[in-house]
Design a protein around this motif. Structure first.
Motif, short mmCIF file in Angstrom:
data_model
loop_
_atom_site.label_atom_id
_atom_site.label_comp_id
_atom_site.label_asym_id
_atom_site.label_seq_id
_atom_site.Cartn_x
_atom_site.Cartn_y
_atom_site.Cartn_z
N SER A 1 42.34 28.34 39.00
CA SER A 1 40.97 28.43 39.50
C SER A 1 39.95 28.43 38.36
CB SER A 1 40.80 29.71 40.35
OG SER A 1 41.22 30.85 39.63
N ASN A 2 40.39 28.62 37.12
CA ASN A 2 39.50 28.61 35.96
C ASN A 2 39.70 27.30 35.19
OD1 ASN A 2 38.31 28.93 33.41
ND2 ASN A 2 38.60 31.15 33.44
N PRO A 3 38.71 26.39 35.21
CA PRO A 3 38.90 25.09 34.57
C PRO A 3 39.16 25.18 33.07
CG PRO A 3 36.60 25.40 35.22
CD PRO A 3 37.37 26.51 35.84
N ASP A 4 38.53 26.11 32.39
CA ASP A 4 38.75 26.25 30.95
C ASP A 4 40.18 26.65 30.64
OD1 ASP A 4 36.09 25.63 30.43
OD2 ASP A 4 35.44 27.72 30.53
N LYS A 5 40.70 27.57 31.43
CA LYS A 5 42.08 28.01 31.21
C LYS A 5 43.07 26.90 31.54
CE LYS A 5 44.92 32.12 31.98
NZ LYS A 5 45.00 33.42 32.69
N VAL A 6 42.80 26.16 32.62
CA VAL A 6 43.68 25.05 33.00
C VAL A 6 43.68 23.99 31.90
CG1 VAL A 6 43.95 23.11 34.59
CG2 VAL A 6 43.46 25.39 35.49
N ASN A 7 42.50 23.63 31.41
CA ASN A 7 42.41 22.57 30.41
C ASN A 7 43.03 22.99 29.08
OD1 ASN A 7 41.18 20.69 32.08
ND2 ASN A 7 39.11 21.31 31.51
N LYS A 8 42.99 24.27 28.77
CA LYS A 8 43.60 24.73 27.53
C LYS A 8 45.12 24.59 27.59
CE LYS A 8 42.64 28.10 23.95
NZ LYS A 8 41.87 29.30 23.58
N ILE A 9 45.69 24.88 28.76
CA ILE A 9 47.14 24.69 28.93
C ILE A 9 47.47 23.19 28.89
CG2 ILE A 9 49.07 24.94 30.51
CD1 ILE A 9 48.42 27.54 29.30
N VAL A 10 46.63 22.36 29.53
CA VAL A 10 46.85 20.92 29.53
C VAL A 10 46.88 20.38 28.10
CG1 VAL A 10 45.83 18.68 30.13
CG2 VAL A 10 45.92 20.50 31.84
N LEU A 11 45.89 20.78 27.29
CA LEU A 11 45.84 20.31 25.91
C LEU A 11 47.02 20.84 25.10
CD1 LEU A 11 42.00 20.69 25.20
CD2 LEU A 11 43.28 18.57 25.50
N THR A 12 47.44 22.05 25.38
CA THR A 12 48.60 22.62 24.67
C THR A 12 49.85 21.81 24.96
OG1 THR A 12 47.63 24.85 24.80
CG2 THR A 12 49.99 24.70 24.33
N LEU A 13 50.08 21.48 26.22
CA LEU A 13 51.26 20.70 26.58
C LEU A 13 51.19 19.29 26.01
CD1 LEU A 13 51.74 21.79 30.31
CD2 LEU A 13 52.90 22.67 28.29
N CYS A 14 49.97 18.73 25.91
CA CYS A 14 49.80 17.37 25.39
C CYS A 14 50.12 17.29 23.90
CB CYS A 14 48.39 16.87 25.66
SG CYS A 14 48.11 16.37 27.38
N LEU A 15 50.16 18.43 23.21
CA LEU A 15 50.57 18.42 21.81
C LEU A 15 52.00 17.91 21.66
CD1 LEU A 15 49.17 21.84 20.51
CD2 LEU A 15 48.34 19.57 19.88
N PHE A 16 52.79 18.03 22.71
CA PHE A 16 54.20 17.67 22.65
C PHE A 16 54.44 16.25 23.22
CE2 PHE A 16 53.76 22.21 22.78
CZ PHE A 16 54.66 22.66 21.83
N LEU A 17 53.34 15.50 23.41
CA LEU A 17 53.44 14.12 23.88
C LEU A 17 53.05 13.15 22.77
CD1 LEU A 17 51.71 14.44 27.38
CD2 LEU A 17 54.15 14.56 26.87
N THR A 18 53.39 11.89 22.96
CA THR A 18 52.95 10.85 22.03
C THR A 18 51.49 10.49 22.32
OG1 THR A 18 53.61 9.03 23.49
CG2 THR A 18 55.30 9.93 22.01
N PRO A 19 50.79 9.84 21.38
CA PRO A 19 49.40 9.43 21.65
C PRO A 19 49.26 8.57 22.89
CG PRO A 19 49.86 9.28 19.31
CD PRO A 19 51.16 9.61 19.97
#
Length: 462
Positions: free
Chosen positions: A220-238
């Motif tokens: 329900s908190n967009p900032d918290k959701v996006n922070k997790i999204v960006l964290t997980l994207c660290l483990f992906l390729t560009p």
């Protein structure tokens, strides 16, 4: 005149699609080869109110000629869908066409479902190409049945083309950047307890890697959701990051099939509806992460996911073929017709297997001081370690099976030799190897389908 036949008038029917924001798609077209008139456009879908260049009817006809010319002598297997990619520099557009055979007016015709974008959007579109094509392919499979039965196909095509327009529009404004700054993620926090529990972060990253880097983050908190999204994207390729999407703070996106990581906001009732068919249609299984209650759940591994996916799609097509009128076409009715298939709607389960790889990484990365780029370097070394382990696993299986000439029967030995005796570690490396060599799970665990429990019982005998 049958509803499945195109209009006799040379006028082309057009549907204007209202898309929030700017849509990079110029138009989508459905055309077919007329033995008298040649290539003929049947229907056009165009975003409404966008500020980019518009295509005239003459230009659309010209593009239809390019997609269908040379296909009149097409020799392909029955039911085959060919994907063609055209770059027309003189028109400044790129065209992606799905060429297939369909029945119109009682005759077999060559048809083309195409999407048209400006050539300037080539770099934006290429990472999303497979996402769009896979979604359109299954729609074409159903469309061929519609055409065979004389049903109107335009409504069916509209039901998939409109969401693709919305997807491309959302990716234009909310896609994850190719390079993610570690300062914007949880890995930069001085005290992980201030943002989330360490065990929750460990479980989220571990499950994310076990499901081939595919995750759905809800909250329900967009900032918290996006922070997790960006964290997980660290483990992906560009390239995989370009197929990931942040949540929108002023509204909600729908779940989109094929994205690697996507953030979704909960509605007013505090929930997010994930459509069963769309979730099952994704290439890889997904992890479900709820940042409000710190829960992590995941879908079954790749070979089980693929088995359920193909079984569901076959059941959907078989049920559609059994319909006797368009009134019977609805998702619920189609599943009820197929009595032999009962979908398991509870596809997200608790994470069963712990790992040591991510656990060690989490413990050690927070020992480094934040803000000095040391954590970014340590993350790069960790990803390189996983990649090398995946390559080693592939080479090990190739050697044991003589490059696939005989079945793989030494899972226990492989786990011992490669130091993957912990189930979570094995799942992570297998998932990374699956992306390097699609079909690896099915090859290792056998073509017949087994549940996870049965697999462990059987493989422990070798």
């Amino acid at each position: 005149m049958s509803t499945g036949c195109p209009p006799q008038s040379p006028a082309v029917a057009k549907t204007e699609v209202v898309v929030e924001g700017w849509c990079p798609l110029l138009a989508a077209t459905f055309a077919y080869w007329d033995n008298i008139l040649g290539p003929r456009v049947w229907h056009i879908w165009a975003p409404k109110g966008q500020g980019s260049m518009l295509l005239s009817d003459g230009e659309v006809t010209f593009l239809a000629n390019h997609t269908l010319n040379g296909e009149i002598l097409r020799s392909a297997e029955s039911g085959a869908v060919d994907v063609k990619f055209f770059v027309l520099a003189e028109k400044g557009v790129i065209i992606v066409s799905l060429i297939f055979d369909g029945e119109l007016k009682g005759d077999k015709n060559t048809c083309a479902l195409s999407i048209i974008l400006p050539q300037s959007e080539l770099d934006f579109y290429l990472p999303l190409h497979s996402v769009c094509v896979e979604r359109l392919k299954h729609t074409v499979r159903k469309g061929r049945i519609y055409m065979q039965k004389g049903y109107g196909i335009i409504a069916l095509l509209t039901s998939e083309i409109v969401p693709i327009m919305e997807l491309l529009s959302s990716m234009k404004t909310h896609s994850v950047p190719e390079e993610v700054d570690i300062k914007d993620t949880l890995l930069n926090d001085d005290d992980i307890g201030d943002s989330c529990h360490e065990d929750f972060l460990h479980k989220a990253i571990s499950s994310h890697l076990q499901t081939c880097g595919c995750s759905v983050v809800v909250g329900s908190n967009p900032d918290k959701v996006n922070k997790i999204v960006l964290t997980l994207c660290l483990f992906l390729t560009p390239a995989e990051r370009k197929c990931s999407r942040l949540c929108r703070a002023d509204g909600t996106f729908k779940y989109d099939t094929g994205l690697f990581v996507q953030g979704l906001l909960k509605d007013s009732t505090g929930s997010v509806v994930l459509p069963y068919r769309q979730v099952l249609s994704s290439t890889y299984p997904s992890t479900h992460i709820d940042v409000d209650i710190n829960t992590v759940k995941q879908m079954p591994p790749c070979h089980e996911h693929t088995y359920h996916q193909r079984r569901y799609m076959r059941a959907e097509l078989s049920a559609l073929w059994k319909t006797t009128s368009e009134d019977e076409i609805s998702p619920d009715h189609l599943i009820n017709i197929q009595e032999s298939f009962t979908p398991d709607l509870n596809i997200f389960q608790d994470v069963m297997h712990k790992d040591s790889l991510v656990k060690s990484f989490i413990d050690e990365v927070f020992l480094l001081k934040p803000g000095l780029n040391l954590r970014s370097v340590y993350l790069s070394h960790f990803l390189l370690l996983l990649h090398r382990k995946a390559l080693t696993l592939l080479r090990y299986i190739e050697d044991e099976t003589q490059k696939g000439k005989k079945p793989f029967r030494s899972l226990r030995n492989m786990k011992t030799d490669l130091d993957l005796t912990i189930e979570g570690d094995l799942n992570i490396i297998m998932a990374m190897a699956e992306k390097l060599r699609p079909g690896l799970h099915s090859f290792v665990f056998g073509k017949p389908f087994f549940t996870s429990v049965q697999e462990r019982d059987i493989l422990m005998n070798f």
